[in-house]
Design a protein around this motif. Structure first.
Motif, PDB file in Angstrom:
ATOM      1  N   SER A 114      32.513 -40.377 -39.330  1.00 18.87           N
ATOM      2  CA  SER A 114      33.674 -41.132 -39.013  1.00 18.87           C
ATOM      3  C   SER A 114      34.949 -40.282 -39.437  1.00 18.87           C
ATOM      4  N   ASP A 115      34.784 -39.629 -40.313  1.00 13.13           N
ATOM      5  CA  ASP A 115      35.932 -38.755 -41.062  1.00 13.13           C
ATOM      6  C   ASP A 115      35.770 -37.120 -40.577  1.00 13.13           C
ATOM      7  N   ARG A 116      34.813 -36.996 -39.536  1.00 15.50           N
ATOM      8  CA  ARG A 116      34.936 -35.493 -39.009  1.00 15.50           C
ATOM      9  C   ARG A 116      35.351 -35.486 -37.504  1.00 15.50           C
ATOM     10  N   ILE A 117      36.221 -36.481 -37.226  1.00 10.36           N
ATOM     11  CA  ILE A 117      36.619 -36.331 -35.651  1.00 10.36           C
ATOM     12  C   ILE A 117      37.249 -34.885 -35.564  1.00 10.36           C
ATOM     13  N   GLY A 118      37.012 -34.305 -34.575  1.00 14.19           N
ATOM     14  CA  GLY A 118      37.537 -32.906 -34.269  1.00 14.19           C
ATOM     15  C   GLY A 118      36.455 -31.719 -34.647  1.00 14.19           C
ATOM     16  N   ALA A 119      35.472 -32.000 -35.386  1.00 10.21           N
ATOM     17  CA  ALA A 119      34.597 -31.030 -35.876  1.00 10.21           C
ATOM     18  C   ALA A 119      33.521 -30.631 -34.894  1.00 10.21           C
ATOM     19  N   SER A 120      33.172 -29.189 -34.812  1.00 15.25           N
ATOM     20  CA  SER A 120      32.343 -28.904 -33.912  1.00 15.25           C
ATOM     21  C   SER A 120      30.729 -28.825 -34.529  1.00 15.25           C
ATOM     22  N   PHE A 121      29.704 -29.174 -33.568  1.00 14.72           N
ATOM     23  CA  PHE A 121      28.382 -29.272 -34.095  1.00 14.72           C
ATOM     24  C   PHE A 121      27.561 -28.365 -33.045  1.00 14.72           C
ATOM     25  N   ASP A 122      26.447 -27.805 -33.649  1.00 14.99           N
ATOM     26  CA  ASP A 122      25.307 -27.537 -32.681  1.00 14.99           C
ATOM     27  C   ASP A 122      24.342 -28.663 -32.372  1.00 14.99           C
ATOM     28  N   ALA A 123      24.085 -28.594 -30.923  1.00 15.80           N
ATOM     29  CA  ALA A 123      23.241 -29.963 -30.443  1.00 15.80           C
ATOM     30  C   ALA A 123      22.369 -29.764 -29.619  1.00 15.80           C
ATOM     31  N   ALA A 183      22.250 -36.708 -35.977  1.00 13.33           N
ATOM     32  CA  ALA A 183      22.622 -37.913 -35.588  1.00 13.33           C
ATOM     33  C   ALA A 183      22.777 -37.756 -33.790  1.00 13.33           C
ATOM     34  N   GLU A 184      22.759 -38.780 -33.084  1.00 12.57           N
ATOM     35  CA  GLU A 184      22.635 -38.948 -31.728  1.00 12.57           C
ATOM     36  C   GLU A 184      23.953 -39.638 -31.100  1.00 12.57           C
ATOM     37  N   GLY A 185      24.465 -39.078 -30.211  1.00 14.21           N
ATOM     38  CA  GLY A 185      25.555 -39.596 -29.369  1.00 14.21           C
ATOM     39  C   GLY A 185      25.756 -39.255 -27.927  1.00 14.21           C
ATOM     40  N   ARG A 186      26.592 -40.018 -27.317  1.00 13.56           N
ATOM     41  CA  ARG A 186      26.879 -39.622 -25.898  1.00 13.56           C
ATOM     42  C   ARG A 186      27.947 -38.568 -25.684  1.00 13.56           C
ATOM     43  N   LYS A 225      32.154 -31.258 -29.604  1.00  9.69           N
ATOM     44  CA  LYS A 225      32.942 -31.257 -30.628  1.00  9.69           C
ATOM     45  C   LYS A 225      32.932 -33.134 -30.706  1.00  9.69           C
ATOM     46  N   LEU A 226      33.023 -33.683 -31.686  1.00  3.70           N
ATOM     47  CA  LEU A 226      33.146 -35.113 -32.199  1.00  3.70           C
ATOM     48  C   LEU A 226      34.533 -35.675 -31.696  1.00  3.70           C
ATOM     49  N   VAL A 227      34.698 -36.674 -30.865  1.00  2.43           N
ATOM     50  CA  VAL A 227      35.746 -37.099 -30.347  1.00  2.43           C
ATOM     51  C   VAL A 227      36.093 -38.676 -30.908  1.00  2.43           C
ATOM     52  N   HIS A 228      34.953 -39.169 -31.040  1.00  2.00           N
ATOM     53  CA  HIS A 228      35.246 -40.906 -31.460  1.00  2.00           C
ATOM     54  C   HIS A 228      34.042 -41.090 -32.094  1.00  2.00           C
ATOM     55  N   THR A 229      34.205 -42.202 -32.875  1.00  2.71           N
ATOM     56  CA  THR A 229      32.865 -42.851 -33.433  1.00  2.71           C
ATOM     57  C   THR A 229      33.512 -44.390 -33.608  1.00  2.71           C
ATOM     58  N   GLY A 283      27.953 -48.760 -33.431  1.00  2.85           N
ATOM     59  CA  GLY A 283      27.166 -47.517 -33.581  1.00  2.85           C
ATOM     60  C   GLY A 283      27.235 -46.338 -32.508  1.00  2.85           C
ATOM     61  N   PHE A 284      28.578 -46.272 -31.965  1.00  2.70           N
ATOM     62  CA  PHE A 284      28.533 -45.337 -30.988  1.00  2.70           C
ATOM     63  C   PHE A 284      29.380 -43.892 -31.599  1.00  2.70           C
ATOM     64  N   ILE A 285      28.816 -42.847 -31.118  1.00  2.00           N
ATOM     65  CA  ILE A 285      29.299 -41.584 -31.398  1.00  2.00           C
ATOM     66  C   ILE A 285      29.639 -40.866 -30.205  1.00  2.00           C
ATOM     67  N   ASP A 286      30.788 -40.641 -29.952  1.00  2.00           N
ATOM     68  CA  ASP A 286      30.957 -39.800 -28.513  1.00  2.00           C
ATOM     69  C   ASP A 286      31.434 -38.136 -28.743  1.00  2.00           C
TER      70      ASP A 286
END
Length: 134
Positions: free
Chosen positions: A70-79, A98-101, A118-122, A127-130
């Protein structure tokens, strides 16, 4: 040890009790404590309760992952893409796991594709991660 038994997790105690009663009757040469229709209903109920417990465990894991991110909105990740259907495209991060849509950028992706997101919303409560494709 004579007559030793061991119960497991709470969602397994009733199936264990049924099994123990069946074994006790068999070892004593007594008739089974349940009829076939009763066993069928008990099996359905136990399966449903175990499925319910699995759903709760999954929901807790998803909410915990959303809280962690939740405090990493805007961060990029390999997936990696873990699901692709008309209902949505799902990705799993490598670190943290972690898994998300995937909300945008999912066209042409297949399960197993490695991408950057890139993480845009939690939403911790749901339990949603977008993510969007980065």
């Amino acid at each position: 040890m004579k007559d030793y038994t061991h119960s497991t997790a709470p969602n397994r105690r009733f199936p264990d009790l049924i099994t123990q009663r069946l074994l006790k009757a068999a070892m004593a040469g007594a008739p089974p404590p349940y009829s076939v229709p009763e066993m069928t209903e008990l099996a359905k109920r136990c399966t449903q309760r175990e499925d319910d417990a699995t759903k709760v465990e999954r929901r807790v894991r998803k909410s915990a992952a959303a809280l962690l991110l939740s405090d990493r909105i805007g961060a990029s990740f390999d997936a990696i893409v873990t699901g692709a259907s008309p209902k949505g495209t799902w990705v799993r991060l490598f670190q943290p796991p972690a898994e998300g849509r995937l909300e945008r950028g999912f066209q042409g992706l297949d399960v197993g594709d490695r991408i950057h997101v890139k993480l845009v919303h939690t939403d911790v409560a749901r339990g949603f991660i977008d993510f969007v494709r980065d």
